[in-house]
Scaffold this motif. Structure first.
Motif, short mmCIF file in Angstrom:
data_model
loop_
_atom_site.label_atom_id
_atom_site.label_comp_id
_atom_site.label_asym_id
_atom_site.label_seq_id
_atom_site.Cartn_x
_atom_site.Cartn_y
_atom_site.Cartn_z
N ALA A 1 0.86 -1.19 0.00
CA ALA A 1 0.00 0.00 0.00
C ALA A 1 0.89 1.23 0.00
O ALA A 1 1.85 1.31 0.78
N VAL A 2 0.61 2.17 -0.89
CA VAL A 2 1.45 3.36 -1.03
C VAL A 2 0.58 4.61 -1.01
O VAL A 2 -0.59 4.59 -1.39
N ALA A 3 1.20 5.69 -0.56
CA ALA A 3 0.57 7.01 -0.58
C ALA A 3 1.32 7.87 -1.59
O ALA A 3 2.53 8.07 -1.46
N TRP A 4 0.59 8.35 -2.60
CA TRP A 4 1.22 9.10 -3.68
C TRP A 4 0.87 10.58 -3.61
O TRP A 4 -0.24 10.96 -3.21
N SER A 5 1.82 11.40 -4.05
CA SER A 5 1.50 12.79 -4.39
C SER A 5 0.88 12.79 -5.78
O SER A 5 0.83 11.76 -6.46
N ARG A 6 0.39 13.93 -6.22
CA ARG A 6 -0.18 14.01 -7.57
C ARG A 6 0.89 13.75 -8.64
O ARG A 6 0.63 13.05 -9.63
N ALA A 7 2.08 14.29 -8.43
CA ALA A 7 3.16 14.08 -9.40
C ALA A 7 3.54 12.60 -9.47
O ALA A 7 3.82 12.07 -10.54
N GLU A 8 3.54 11.92 -8.33
CA GLU A 8 3.85 10.49 -8.32
C GLU A 8 2.76 9.69 -9.03
O GLU A 8 3.06 8.69 -9.69
N TRP A 9 1.52 10.12 -8.91
CA TRP A 9 0.43 9.45 -9.64
C TRP A 9 0.66 9.57 -11.15
O TRP A 9 0.46 8.59 -11.89
N VAL A 10 1.07 10.75 -11.61
CA VAL A 10 1.35 10.93 -13.04
C VAL A 10 2.43 9.97 -13.49
O VAL A 10 2.29 9.27 -14.50
N GLU A 11 3.54 9.93 -12.76
CA GLU A 11 4.66 9.07 -13.14
C GLU A 11 4.25 7.60 -13.17
O GLU A 11 4.63 6.85 -14.08
N ALA A 12 3.45 7.19 -12.19
CA ALA A 12 3.11 5.77 -12.06
C ALA A 12 2.08 5.31 -13.07
O ALA A 12 2.06 4.13 -13.44
N THR A 13 1.23 6.21 -13.53
CA THR A 13 0.12 5.80 -14.41
C THR A 13 0.38 6.04 -15.89
O THR A 13 -0.33 5.49 -16.74
N LEU A 14 1.38 6.81 -16.25
CA LEU A 14 1.63 7.10 -17.67
C LEU A 14 1.84 5.85 -18.52
O LEU A 14 1.38 5.80 -19.67
N LYS B 1 -0.38 5.17 -21.88
CA LYS B 1 0.25 4.90 -23.19
C LYS B 1 -0.39 3.68 -23.84
O LYS B 1 -0.71 3.70 -25.04
N GLU B 2 -0.60 2.65 -23.06
CA GLU B 2 -1.20 1.43 -23.59
C GLU B 2 -2.63 1.67 -24.06
O GLU B 2 -3.10 1.08 -25.04
N LEU B 3 -3.34 2.56 -23.36
CA LEU B 3 -4.73 2.85 -23.72
C LEU B 3 -4.85 3.75 -24.94
O LEU B 3 -5.70 3.54 -25.80
N VAL B 4 -4.00 4.75 -25.02
CA VAL B 4 -4.18 5.81 -26.01
C VAL B 4 -3.46 5.53 -27.32
O VAL B 4 -3.95 5.92 -28.39
N ASP B 5 -2.33 4.85 -27.27
CA ASP B 5 -1.54 4.64 -28.49
C ASP B 5 -2.34 3.99 -29.63
O ASP B 5 -2.20 4.42 -30.79
N PRO B 6 -3.15 2.95 -29.38
CA PRO B 6 -3.90 2.36 -30.50
C PRO B 6 -4.83 3.36 -31.18
O PRO B 6 -4.99 3.34 -32.41
N VAL B 7 -5.45 4.24 -30.39
CA VAL B 7 -6.35 5.24 -30.96
C VAL B 7 -5.55 6.27 -31.76
O VAL B 7 -5.90 6.60 -32.90
N ALA B 8 -4.47 6.76 -31.17
CA ALA B 8 -3.65 7.76 -31.86
C ALA B 8 -3.03 7.18 -33.13
O ALA B 8 -2.88 7.88 -34.14
N GLU B 9 -2.68 5.91 -33.10
CA GLU B 9 -2.10 5.26 -34.28
C GLU B 9 -3.07 5.27 -35.45
O GLU B 9 -2.69 5.54 -36.60
#
Length: 462
Positions: free
Chosen positions: A137-150, A154-162
């Motif tokens: 269990a971890v507690a994230w800042s907002r910036a850490e959430w960005v880093e962890a979820t990108l 990428k996996e979600l958006v790349d097929p659409v953008a392609e």
């Protein structure tokens, strides 16, 4: 729709007209014009380059063209993820609309999150047959959430953008494409930059609102890691009149329940992400509009480019394939969220005096435009139907009463055993309908295969 970004804060009344009400003012699926992102996104969400060229003073012009040069020199995939990350981090650093800035997570906050998740898992043990899915269990800042979820974005958006990028390359006749290499390269770079700018802003704003790693019904963080954002939890519970430890514990229950589902239903993640890819395969872009726009753009005229973007030059067309894929994804997400809603309520109701109020707050947030609806509407064109969550939750609760916890959770063993969209319309019919036991079928197939192997061995010996 609430003026608060993504519908957080005090819950508004649920729209009486349901789906029809949500269709009014439906955002442009890619945010490249029209409604754009909600919540007053910094830099002008309806135009990816508004922050660069809009309302700038002469001293900023050199920096703007330097950034444009960097965008045009991009040679990566369909999305400029370096740009997306930078913009998301800058958006987080600016703070939310209410002036709350991101802060590092303190030792006491980390300990409170760890204790909340530990207690949540203990309570969930009594209401679901699925074991704990959170190794840490971890507690994230907002910036850490960005880093962890990108990586998952990428996996979600790349097929659409392609798919959109491929459509951009089809603007010129085939015999001219070989002669237009530099132009096509510029278009690909611009497309990657536009997606990167838009996604970066979307993720940055979302980081200021989400309370964990599973708010949108998908596992955005690393597997087996339950994550909560203390700063956003504090903001979420500020005006609810509920003790902060109860708010944190209720949200920990939801995070831990999601973790159990995605950890112990091995096919679920690929099922959800596969529906997104199915949506991408059905994308068709109005190339005639692109031809008109591209033929009129002067690359050295930023204002002209800005006007083209505001006109929604890359808005995709709806296709039957898209609609079918979105229907599958919407139903699957509704089943995930409905199951979490049902088991969390069962665990919290006897223990938290605020359980009913928190449950209704979260339901209304989803119905009035929560993070799932708005983010997916902007990034991949998906809007979740607000009524589906309540329907799915009711169905799972009826299944618990009729078949018990094991019978209910056993439906996750195979995708063909799950309720369909029509079953959500008639939950009583589904609950009392006989279902095939896939474990028995698998056993029979295994025994038959073993028998065939014995027969072959016998023949070989003869």
């Amino acid at each position: 729709m609430s003026d608060t970004p993504f519908g957080f804060g005090l819950p508004p009344e649920e729209p009486e007209d349901g789906d029809e009400g949500r269709k009014k003012g439906q955002p442009n699926p890619f945010g490249f014009g029209g409604a754009g992102l909600p919540g007053g996104m910094p830099g002008g969400a309806d135009n990816p380059f508004a922050a660069m060229f809009g309302a700038m003073n002469p001293g900023d012009l050199g920096a703007a063209f330097q950034q444009l040069g960097q965008m045009l020199s991009y040679e990566g995939g369909p999305v400029n993820w370096d740009m997306a990350k930078d913009i998301a981090r800058r958006t987080v650093a600016q703070g939310t609309a209410d002036g709350v800035k991101d802060t590092s997570v303190g030792v006491a906050e980390k300990a409170a999150v760890e204790e909340a998740v530990r207690l949540a898992d203990l309570w969930l043990d009594g209401v679901t047959s699925l074991p704990s899915g959170a190794g840490t269990a971890v507690a994230w800042s907002r910036a850490e959430w960005v880093e962890a979820t990108l990586p998952v974005w990428k996996e979600l958006v790349d097929p659409v953008a392609e798919r959109v990028g491929a459509a951009m390359g089809q603007v010129l006749p085939e015999e001219m494409q070989a002669m237009a290499g530099p132009l096509l390269g510029m278009m690909r770079s611009m497309g990657g930059a536009m997606f990167g700018q838009q996604i970066g802003q979307a993720v940055g704003v979302l980081a200021g609102e989400v309370v964990g790693s599973t708010d949108i019904g998908l596992p955005l963080g690393p597997a087996g890691k339950a994550a909560l954002l203390p700063l956003n939890i504090e903001t979420f519970g500020k005006d609810l009149g509920v003790p902060s430890d109860e708010v944190r514990l209720y949200l920990a229950l939801r995070e831990a329940a999601h973790q159990r589902l995605f950890a112990h239903v091995p096919w679920l993640r690929s099922h959800l992400f596969g529906a997104v890819e199915g949506y991408a395969r059905g994308i068709k872009v109005d190339t005639s509009k692109l031809e008109d726009v591209v033929g009129q753009i002067d690359p050295s005229n930023p204002e002209q480019l800005q006007e083209a973007l505001q006109g929604g030059m890359f808005q995709p067309q709806d296709t039957p394939e898209q609609k079918a894929a979105l229907a599958r994804l919407e139903t699957a997400l509704a089943l995930v969220e409905g199951w979490v809603d049902a088991v969390v309520h069962e665990a919290a109701k006897p223990r938290l005096t605020s359980a009913d109020a928190l449950r209704e707050t979260l339901r209304r947030r989803r119905a009035s435009g929560g993070p799932a609806e708005q983010t997916f509407a902007t990034l991949i064109g998906l809007e979740l139907r607000p009524r589906r969550l309540r329907d799915a939750s009711r169905l799972w609760a009826l299944l618990t009463d009729a078949r018990g916890v094991d019978g209910r959770d056993g439906l996750w063993e195979h995708p063909d055993m799950l309720p369909t969209a029509s079953d959500l319309d008639d939950p009583d019919g589904f609950v009392h309908r006989e279902h095939l036991d896939f474990s028995e079928i698998d056993k029979m197939l295994g025994e038959a295969a073993a028998g065939d192997k014995r027969d072959e061995d016998g023949e070989d010996k003869k």
